[in-house]
Design a protein around this motif. Structure first.
Motif, PDB file in Angstrom:
ATOM      1  N   LEU A  40      48.593 122.146  49.975  1.00 23.04           N
ATOM      2  CA  LEU A  40      49.564 123.129  50.472  1.00 23.04           C
ATOM      3  C   LEU A  40      50.266 123.821  49.326  1.00 23.04           C
ATOM      4  N   LEU A  46      51.327 117.536  53.421  1.00 20.33           N
ATOM      5  CA  LEU A  46      50.004 117.439  54.008  1.00 20.33           C
ATOM      6  C   LEU A  46      49.496 116.020  53.832  1.00 20.33           C
ATOM      7  N   ALA A  75      47.759 126.894  53.236  1.00 21.82           N
ATOM      8  CA  ALA A  75      46.818 125.823  52.904  1.00 21.82           C
ATOM      9  C   ALA A  75      45.732 126.398  51.995  1.00 21.82           C
TER      10      ALA A  75
END
Length: 93
Positions: A40, A46, A75
């Motif tokens: 991320l 994450l 992302a």
């Protein structure tokens, strides 16, 4: 005139059915990818994702936790093609 190889299409599709916390990254390409990682950029966390080999038709779930993702979180997916070339692809929430 120089010759260029054809463009390489990103081999993934994002299933957002369980968003905003779960995203399924589906491999829709026609070749194996190696060393798939997801990280991320921006606020949020994450659950670590590393897949040594992802075959066509397979998928991996990306779990995002933390702050409001509308604050600019992105992302980054990285992987290696069979020839060892590394690729990066970004998607936002």
């Amino acid at each position: 005139m120089s010759s260029h190889p054809p463009a390489y299409a990103v081999p993934f599709w994002i299933d957002r059915q369980h968003a905003p916390r779960l995203y399924r990254l589906v491999h829709v390409g026609d070749e194996n990818v190696r060393g798939l990682r997801v990280s991320l950029l921006g606020p949020g966390h994450l659950v670590p994702v590393f897949v040594p080999l992802l075959t066509p038709g397979a998928s991996v779930t990306v779990t995002v936790v933390g702050v409001d993702l509308s604050l600019g979180t992105v992302a980054v997916v990285s992987w290696l093609r069979p020839d060892g070339e590394e690729y990066l692809w970004r998607f936002s929430f």
